[in-house]
Design a protein around this motif. Structure first.
Motif, PDB file in Angstrom:
ATOM      1  N   GLY A   1      -2.087   4.552  -8.896  1.00  0.00           N
ATOM      2  CA  GLY A   1      -2.334   4.522  -7.462  1.00  0.00           C
ATOM      3  C   GLY A   1      -1.450   5.465  -6.666  1.00  0.00           C
ATOM      4  O   GLY A   1      -1.929   6.290  -5.914  1.00  0.00           O
ATOM      5  N   MET A   2      -0.180   5.351  -6.824  1.00  0.00           N
ATOM      6  CA  MET A   2       0.715   6.275  -6.134  1.00  0.00           C
ATOM      7  C   MET A   2       0.998   7.495  -6.986  1.00  0.00           C
ATOM      8  O   MET A   2       1.391   8.542  -6.493  1.00  0.00           O
ATOM      9  N   GLY A   3       0.777   7.354  -8.263  1.00  0.00           N
ATOM     10  CA  GLY A   3       1.104   8.441  -9.188  1.00  0.00           C
ATOM     11  C   GLY A   3       2.465   8.185  -9.789  1.00  0.00           C
ATOM     12  O   GLY A   3       3.477   8.221  -9.093  1.00  0.00           O
ATOM     13  N   ILE A   4       2.471   7.903 -11.083  1.00  0.00           N
ATOM     14  CA  ILE A   4       3.750   7.558 -11.711  1.00  0.00           C
ATOM     15  C   ILE A   4       4.705   8.749 -11.723  1.00  0.00           C
ATOM     16  O   ILE A   4       5.909   8.589 -11.888  1.00  0.00           O
ATOM     17  N   ILE A   5       4.159   9.939 -11.467  1.00  0.00           N
ATOM     18  CA  ILE A   5       5.045  11.097 -11.367  1.00  0.00           C
ATOM     19  C   ILE A   5       6.028  10.921 -10.217  1.00  0.00           C
ATOM     20  O   ILE A   5       7.204  11.271 -10.322  1.00  0.00           O
TER      21      ILE A   5
ATOM     22  N   LEU B   1      -2.941  -5.682  -7.361  1.00  0.00           N
ATOM     23  CA  LEU B   1      -2.659  -4.417  -8.044  1.00  0.00           C
ATOM     24  C   LEU B   1      -3.754  -3.396  -7.787  1.00  0.00           C
ATOM     25  O   LEU B   1      -3.483  -2.222  -7.488  1.00  0.00           O
ATOM     26  N   THR B   2      -5.004  -3.816  -7.890  1.00  0.00           N
ATOM     27  CA  THR B   2      -6.110  -2.864  -7.770  1.00  0.00           C
ATOM     28  C   THR B   2      -6.479  -2.568  -6.322  1.00  0.00           C
ATOM     29  O   THR B   2      -7.055  -1.510  -6.043  1.00  0.00           O
ATOM     30  N   THR B   3      -6.156  -3.470  -5.407  1.00  0.00           N
ATOM     31  CA  THR B   3      -6.425  -3.208  -3.991  1.00  0.00           C
ATOM     32  C   THR B   3      -5.470  -2.165  -3.446  1.00  0.00           C
ATOM     33  O   THR B   3      -5.888  -1.188  -2.809  1.00  0.00           O
ATOM     34  N   MET B   4      -4.174  -2.339  -3.668  1.00  0.00           N
ATOM     35  CA  MET B   4      -3.199  -1.387  -3.136  1.00  0.00           C
ATOM     36  C   MET B   4      -3.310  -0.033  -3.832  1.00  0.00           C
ATOM     37  O   MET B   4      -2.903   0.986  -3.273  1.00  0.00           O
TER      38      MET B   4
ATOM     39  N   THR C   1      -3.196   6.263  -1.322  1.00  0.00           N
ATOM     40  CA  THR C   1      -3.587   6.138  -2.722  1.00  0.00           C
ATOM     41  C   THR C   1      -5.074   6.383  -2.932  1.00  0.00           C
ATOM     42  O   THR C   1      -5.557   6.287  -4.058  1.00  0.00           O
ATOM     43  N   SER C   2      -5.810   6.696  -1.876  1.00  0.00           N
ATOM     44  CA  SER C   2      -7.251   6.890  -2.008  1.00  0.00           C
ATOM     45  C   SER C   2      -7.562   8.232  -2.645  1.00  0.00           C
ATOM     46  O   SER C   2      -6.729   9.147  -2.658  1.00  0.00           O
TER      47      SER C   2
END
Length: 482
Positions: A138-142, A213-216, A346-347
């Motif tokens: 969602g945010m990018g684990i990077i 988890l999946t909404t955010m 996160t979209s």
């Protein structure tokens, strides 16, 4: 010349993190009396591979240049995807490699398209991992890794530029690691709050965790076959509110928490995003209410608002079959697949800010035609937009359209009908989930042949990483020594 040692070091840390996150699903498997081995073995294999990569010699203080930055992003996502497949393959719930690849890419890219035909019979621990893959992506684990770069002796600004969604990545703090920490604190905080809200509204703690988890993450994976339609109106309204928040630029959310309201209201993208939701909700509610005479006005409003926010934020939760309403509503919902919410959220999708740049610049072009000698700059949030940003946005829009067109034609050549071809291509490129045709809101992707799933997996990845990040690796000058 590309330095592969820092790339190996970053990927090794990522794999250790992903392997550790896999093990957070073990308590759920134990609680529901399920087989613990798939998650335990997958986590062990992932951590083991990360540990081996960590042994690659590495010297502190090595700067990451643009080339290494893009390679780290793409190779890290590929590493996470292949590691994320392991629980599905080890458990046997998705024994086919193409299917496991599709489900994992859909999770990591927060697309939400699925090959599971009966979700409710699947092991709970693995469904939790399925939801967690979306939260990770969602945010990018990077960005999370950027937060720990000072410990590795690596500077991370190039990584943040390559990973951050949207045409701009506003920095909340002069140090990029501090920026990443603030982004993740907001992300984690909103997730925890949503878990509490959903639990209070009647969801079981397990389902509340999964849906938070999946909404955010604006992902859309659910633990129910009926998705959000399986829950009460109160829960649906809560999901609407947090989907909308997840689609807001995280810089704006940070400014809101700091109560810097003057800076918040300066955001033209936020105003356009909110106005778009209100306008479309009014139009579609009226049409749904008249098209389905058996519905009351509240349900028509709730279903319309839910689907608009879900599609606009590319979350992909479903509360109703929008393709069964009217042809005009189906067409409007199809157009929503190309919008996306705010940059820095996160979209997925194109993002509202790119549309703003396009339409404002197109409007100003008429003024330039009348006054050819005048200097008419494009302004956003009271700031002049540099010409290179305008060029980048126009190139992105054109490339996005070309990929959609050629991808749709390619899917049609592989045997899909017209509606399914454009629906599958639009929803995978925009990381939305449901489309139109045979991949609509009440369908899934299980029936597609394996080679089409592999192709759509690649489409989801380039959509999540903003196209240029992936495609630049296929250009000859990227690999030149000078």
């Amino acid at each position: 010349m590309i330095n592969y040692r820092p790339i190996a070091r970053v990927i090794s840390i990522l794999l250790v993190i992903v392997g550790g996150l896999m093990w957070t699903g073990v308590p759920f498997s134990a609680y529901f009396d399920e087989d613990l081995r798939p998650l335990l073995l997958a986590g062990l294999a992932t951590i083991g591979l990360g540990a081996l990569l960590y042994l690659v010699p590495f010297r502190r203080g090595i700067p990451i240049r643009k080339r290494e930055g893009y390679l780290i992003v793409v190779l890290s996502w590929l590493a996470m995807i292949f590691a994320g497949m392991l629980p599905y393959l080890f458990s046997g719930i998705i024994p086919n490699v193409a299917d496991a690849l599709f489900e994992t890419v859909s999770g990591m890219t927060t697309t939400g398209a699925s090959v599971l035909t009966d979700i409710e019979i699947q092991p709970r621990g693995l469904l939790y991992w399925r939801s967690l893959t979306q939260w990770i992506g969602g945010m990018g684990i990077i960005v999370l890794t950027v937060a720990i770069f000072p410990l590795l002796g690596i500077g991370g600004i190039e990584l943040f530029a390559a990973e951050a969604p949207g045409p701009t990545s506003d920095k909340l703090h002069p140090r990029i690691s501090e920026t990443a920490k603030r982004l993740w604190l907001i992300y984690v905080g909103l997730t925890v709050v949503l878990v509490g809200v959903l639990t209070l509204l009647g969801m079981s703690p397990y389902e509340a965790i999964n849906h938070a988890l999946t909404t955010m993450a604006t992902g859309g994976f659910s633990t129910r076959n009926a998705s959000a339609a399986a829950f009460s109106p109160a829960i649906q309204y809560a999901l609407i509110a947090f989907m909308f928040l997840a689609g807001v630029n995280y810089t704006v959310l940070y400014l809101s928490l700091k109560r810097r309201w003057a800076d918040v209201w300066k955001s033209e993208e936020l105003k356009a995003y909110f106005s778009l939701v209100v306008f479309l909700t009014v139009i579609i509610t009226i049409k749904v209410y008249h098209a389905t005479g058996s519905q009351d006005l509240e349900q028509a409003f709730r279903d319309s608002l839910f689907q608009i926010v879900s599609l606009l934020t590319t979350t992909g939760f479903v509360s109703a079959d929008y393709t069964s309403w009217t042809t005009s509503i189906t067409l409007m919902c199809f157009v929503l697949l190309f919008l996306g919410a705010c940059a820095g959220s996160t979209s997925g999708g194109i993002k509202v800010i790119r549309h703003l740049v396009f339409f404002k610049n197109s409007y100003l072009e008429f003024k330039r035609l009348i006054h050819p000698a005048a200097i008419v700059p494009l302004r956003l949030n009271q700031n002049i937009v540099p010409g290179r940003i305008i060029t980048h946005v126009f190139n992105f829009l054109l490339l996005y359209l070309l990929i959609f067109v050629f991808g749709s034609v390619f899917l049609a050549m592989l045997g899909l009908d017209f509606m399914t071809s454009i629906g599958a291509m639009a929803t995978c490129l925009g990381n939305v989930g449901p489309g139109i045709g045979e991949v609509g809101p009440v369908d899934n992707f299980a029936w597609l042949p394996g080679h089409i799933k592999v192709f759509l997996s690649f489409v989801m990845l380039i959509g999540r990483l903003e196209i240029f990040t992936v495609l630049v690796l296929f250009t000859p000058f990227f690999w030149r020594l000078n």
